[in-house]
Design a protein around this motif. Structure first.
Motif, PDB file in Angstrom:
ATOM      1  N   ILE A   1      34.012  39.743  33.832  1.00 55.86           N
ATOM      2  CA  ILE A   1      35.697  39.538  33.231  1.00 55.86           C
ATOM      3  C   ILE A   1      35.926  40.285  31.944  1.00 55.86           C
ATOM      4  O   ILE A   1      34.671  40.968  31.626  1.00 55.86           O
ATOM      5  CB  ILE A   1      35.782  38.084  32.285  1.00 55.86           C
ATOM      6  N   SER A   2      36.680  40.898  31.838  1.00 53.07           N
ATOM      7  CA  SER A   2      37.082  42.190  30.576  1.00 53.07           C
ATOM      8  C   SER A   2      38.017  42.105  30.237  1.00 53.07           C
ATOM      9  O   SER A   2      39.258  40.914  30.283  1.00 53.07           O
ATOM     10  CB  SER A   2      36.611  43.126  30.990  1.00 53.07           C
ATOM     11  N   LYS A   3      38.243  42.404  28.106  1.00 48.05           N
ATOM     12  CA  LYS A   3      39.345  42.296  27.359  1.00 48.05           C
ATOM     13  C   LYS A   3      39.906  43.081  27.353  1.00 48.05           C
ATOM     14  O   LYS A   3      38.511  44.382  26.802  1.00 48.05           O
ATOM     15  CB  LYS A   3      38.869  41.216  26.553  1.00 48.05           C
ATOM     16  N   ASP A   4      40.953  43.943  27.163  1.00 51.64           N
ATOM     17  CA  ASP A   4      41.638  45.251  26.408  1.00 51.64           C
ATOM     18  C   ASP A   4      42.746  44.442  25.559  1.00 51.64           C
ATOM     19  O   ASP A   4      43.188  44.195  25.992  1.00 51.64           O
ATOM     20  CB  ASP A   4      42.337  46.019  27.658  1.00 51.64           C
ATOM     21  N   ASN A   5      41.605  44.533  24.503  1.00 55.76           N
ATOM     22  CA  ASN A   5      42.756  43.867  22.801  1.00 55.76           C
ATOM     23  C   ASN A   5      44.330  45.012  22.622  1.00 55.76           C
ATOM     24  O   ASN A   5      45.325  43.913  22.209  1.00 55.76           O
ATOM     25  CB  ASN A   5      41.696  43.931  22.050  1.00 55.76           C
ATOM     26  N   ALA A   6      43.463  45.784  22.549  1.00 53.71           N
ATOM     27  CA  ALA A   6      44.951  46.925  22.411  1.00 53.71           C
ATOM     28  C   ALA A   6      46.410  46.462  23.695  1.00 53.71           C
ATOM     29  O   ALA A   6      46.883  46.557  23.028  1.00 53.71           O
ATOM     30  CB  ALA A   6      44.641  48.392  22.535  1.00 53.71           C
ATOM     31  N   LYS A   7      46.049  46.736  24.723  1.00 51.75           N
ATOM     32  CA  LYS A   7      46.930  45.960  25.476  1.00 51.75           C
ATOM     33  C   LYS A   7      47.090  44.340  25.742  1.00 51.75           C
ATOM     34  O   LYS A   7      47.981  44.185  27.037  1.00 51.75           O
ATOM     35  CB  LYS A   7      46.921  46.812  27.027  1.00 51.75           C
ATOM     36  N   ASN A   8      46.514  43.979  25.356  1.00 51.29           N
ATOM     37  CA  ASN A   8      47.052  42.114  25.616  1.00 51.29           C
ATOM     38  C   ASN A   8      46.489  42.154  26.568  1.00 51.29           C
ATOM     39  O   ASN A   8      47.342  40.865  27.501  1.00 51.29           O
ATOM     40  CB  ASN A   8      48.318  41.516  25.045  1.00 51.29           C
ATOM     41  N   ASN A   9      45.299  42.399  27.180  1.00 49.80           N
ATOM     42  CA  ASN A   9      45.771  41.774  29.008  1.00 49.80           C
ATOM     43  C   ASN A   9      43.797  41.768  29.182  1.00 49.80           C
ATOM     44  O   ASN A   9      42.651  41.529  28.181  1.00 49.80           O
ATOM     45  CB  ASN A   9      45.372  43.676  29.464  1.00 49.80           C
ATOM     46  N   VAL A  10      43.589  40.218  30.021  1.00 50.21           N
ATOM     47  CA  VAL A  10      42.700  40.400  30.785  1.00 50.21           C
ATOM     48  C   VAL A  10      42.363  40.367  32.048  1.00 50.21           C
ATOM     49  O   VAL A  10      43.376  40.264  32.618  1.00 50.21           O
ATOM     50  CB  VAL A  10      41.955  38.860  30.363  1.00 50.21           C
ATOM     51  N   LYS A  11      41.438  40.466  32.442  1.00 50.11           N
ATOM     52  CA  LYS A  11      40.897  40.923  33.658  1.00 50.11           C
ATOM     53  C   LYS A  11      39.676  40.060  34.387  1.00 50.11           C
ATOM     54  O   LYS A  11      38.782  39.881  33.643  1.00 50.11           O
ATOM     55  CB  LYS A  11      41.139  42.528  34.541  1.00 50.11           C
ATOM     56  N   LEU A  12      39.792  39.787  35.566  1.00 49.57           N
ATOM     57  CA  LEU A  12      38.719  39.234  36.274  1.00 49.57           C
ATOM     58  C   LEU A  12      38.525  40.313  37.604  1.00 49.57           C
ATOM     59  O   LEU A  12      39.912  40.251  38.352  1.00 49.57           O
ATOM     60  CB  LEU A  12      39.120  37.235  36.475  1.00 49.57           C
ATOM     61  N   HIS A  13      37.338  40.729  38.287  1.00 50.28           N
ATOM     62  CA  HIS A  13      37.576  41.277  38.937  1.00 50.28           C
ATOM     63  C   HIS A  13      36.638  40.157  39.345  1.00 50.28           C
ATOM     64  O   HIS A  13      35.105  40.630  39.278  1.00 50.28           O
ATOM     65  CB  HIS A  13      36.967  42.930  38.967  1.00 50.28           C
ATOM     66  N   MET A  14      36.684  40.968  41.042  1.00 50.61           N
ATOM     67  CA  MET A  14      36.090  39.587  41.872  1.00 50.61           C
ATOM     68  C   MET A  14      36.000  40.437  42.600  1.00 50.61           C
ATOM     69  O   MET A  14      36.032  40.642  43.729  1.00 50.61           O
ATOM     70  CB  MET A  14      36.887  38.117  42.292  1.00 50.61           C
ATOM     71  N   ASP A  15      34.561  40.430  43.598  1.00 46.34           N
ATOM     72  CA  ASP A  15      33.834  40.901  43.898  1.00 46.34           C
ATOM     73  C   ASP A  15      32.929  39.829  45.717  1.00 46.34           C
ATOM     74  O   ASP A  15      32.722  38.707  44.994  1.00 46.34           O
ATOM     75  CB  ASP A  15      32.938  41.937  44.082  1.00 46.34           C
ATOM     76  N   ARG A  16      32.390  40.409  46.103  1.00 39.83           N
ATOM     77  CA  ARG A  16      31.841  39.578  47.328  1.00 39.83           C
ATOM     78  C   ARG A  16      32.924  37.708  47.889  1.00 39.83           C
ATOM     79  O   ARG A  16      31.074  36.806  47.601  1.00 39.83           O
ATOM     80  CB  ARG A  16      30.692  39.174  47.426  1.00 39.83           C
ATOM     81  N   LEU A  17      34.095  38.260  47.652  1.00 38.14           N
ATOM     82  CA  LEU A  17      34.413  36.901  48.008  1.00 38.14           C
ATOM     83  C   LEU A  17      33.919  35.831  48.649  1.00 38.14           C
ATOM     84  O   LEU A  17      33.788  36.223  50.076  1.00 38.14           O
ATOM     85  CB  LEU A  17      35.875  37.000  47.585  1.00 38.14           C
ATOM     86  N   LYS A  18      34.297  34.633  48.722  1.00 40.21           N
ATOM     87  CA  LYS A  18      33.851  33.574  49.754  1.00 40.21           C
ATOM     88  C   LYS A  18      34.494  32.487  50.401  1.00 40.21           C
ATOM     89  O   LYS A  18      35.673  32.657  48.797  1.00 40.21           O
ATOM     90  CB  LYS A  18      32.707  33.126  49.205  1.00 40.21           C
ATOM     91  N   PRO A  19      34.818  31.738  50.801  1.00 42.10           N
ATOM     92  CA  PRO A  19      35.965  31.396  51.305  1.00 42.10           C
ATOM     93  C   PRO A  19      35.774  29.771  50.515  1.00 42.10           C
ATOM     94  O   PRO A  19      36.994  29.877  50.218  1.00 42.10           O
ATOM     95  CB  PRO A  19      35.641  31.065  52.816  1.00 42.10           C
ATOM     96  N   GLU A  20      35.037  29.557  49.543  1.00 47.44           N
ATOM     97  CA  GLU A  20      34.843  28.668  48.782  1.00 47.44           C
ATOM     98  C   GLU A  20      35.781  28.748  47.492  1.00 47.44           C
ATOM     99  O   GLU A  20      35.668  28.703  46.499  1.00 47.44           O
ATOM    100  CB  GLU A  20      33.396  28.029  48.532  1.00 47.44           C
ATOM    101  N   ASP A  21      36.020  30.461  47.088  1.00 53.54           N
ATOM    102  CA  ASP A  21      36.696  30.569  45.811  1.00 53.54           C
ATOM    103  C   ASP A  21      37.815  30.503  45.882  1.00 53.54           C
ATOM    104  O   ASP A  21      38.791  30.968  44.662  1.00 53.54           O
ATOM    105  CB  ASP A  21      36.170  32.798  46.409  1.00 53.54           C
ATOM    106  N   THR A  22      38.030  29.981  47.054  1.00 53.35           N
ATOM    107  CA  THR A  22      39.786  29.779  47.606  1.00 53.35           C
ATOM    108  C   THR A  22      40.240  28.674  46.236  1.00 53.35           C
ATOM    109  O   THR A  22      39.883  27.704  47.025  1.00 53.35           O
ATOM    110  CB  THR A  22      39.922  29.503  49.021  1.00 53.35           C
ATOM    111  N   ALA A  23      41.388  29.301  45.532  1.00 50.97           N
ATOM    112  CA  ALA A  23      41.504  28.247  44.626  1.00 50.97           C
ATOM    113  C   ALA A  23      43.028  28.923  43.932  1.00 50.97           C
ATOM    114  O   ALA A  23      43.033  29.971  43.870  1.00 50.97           O
ATOM    115  CB  ALA A  23      40.368  28.189  43.991  1.00 50.97           C
TER     116      ALA A  23
END
Length: 125
Positions: free
Chosen positions: A73-95
């Motif tokens: 997870i990362s946050k850019d206060n200047a851009k009013n944005n938060v990101k979630l970078h997801m790697d090595r995804l698994k079927p159980e991450d489906t949601a």
């Protein structure tokens, strides 16, 4: 009022990557840096669960055990944005993944004040 809009969901194969983004806006959110942020998810038939959180400053983070070492997870206060970078995804991450904001200094796993509408992530086996 605060508005949160998620984007970046989609269909990916097992082992792939996705990056979710959350754009924040609204009168209160003109002072974006006052909020800690989080990502949650809800799979079919299950309760919504905490995935990752980041503090107001962006210096502290926390992750649920199932995603530790795979999600960032990362946050850019200047851009009013938060990101979630997801790697090595698994079927159980489906949601459906939700962005959330809380008027707090520290990372939080509960008690969020504002929520987005969610974005679907599907991981095929």
């Amino acid at each position: 009022q605060v508005q949160l809009v998620e984007s970046g969901g989609g269909l990916v194969q097992t082992g792939g990557s996705l990056r979710l983004s959350c754009a924040a806006s609204g009168r209160t959110f003109s002072r974006y840096s006052r909020y800690s942020m989080g990502w949650f998810r809800q799979a079919p038939g299950k309760e919504r669960e905490f995935v990752a959180g980041i503090s107001r400053s962006g210096e502290s983070t926390d992750y649920a055990d199932p995603v530790k070492g795979r999600f960032t997870i990362s946050k850019d206060n200047a851009k009013n944005n938060v990101k979630l970078h997801m790697d090595r995804l698994k079927p159980e991450d489906t949601a459906v993944y939700y962005c959330a904001a809380k008027d707090a200094w520290v990372v939080a796993t509960t008690g969020y004040d504002y929520w987005g509408q969610g974005t679907q992530v599907t991981v095929s086996s």
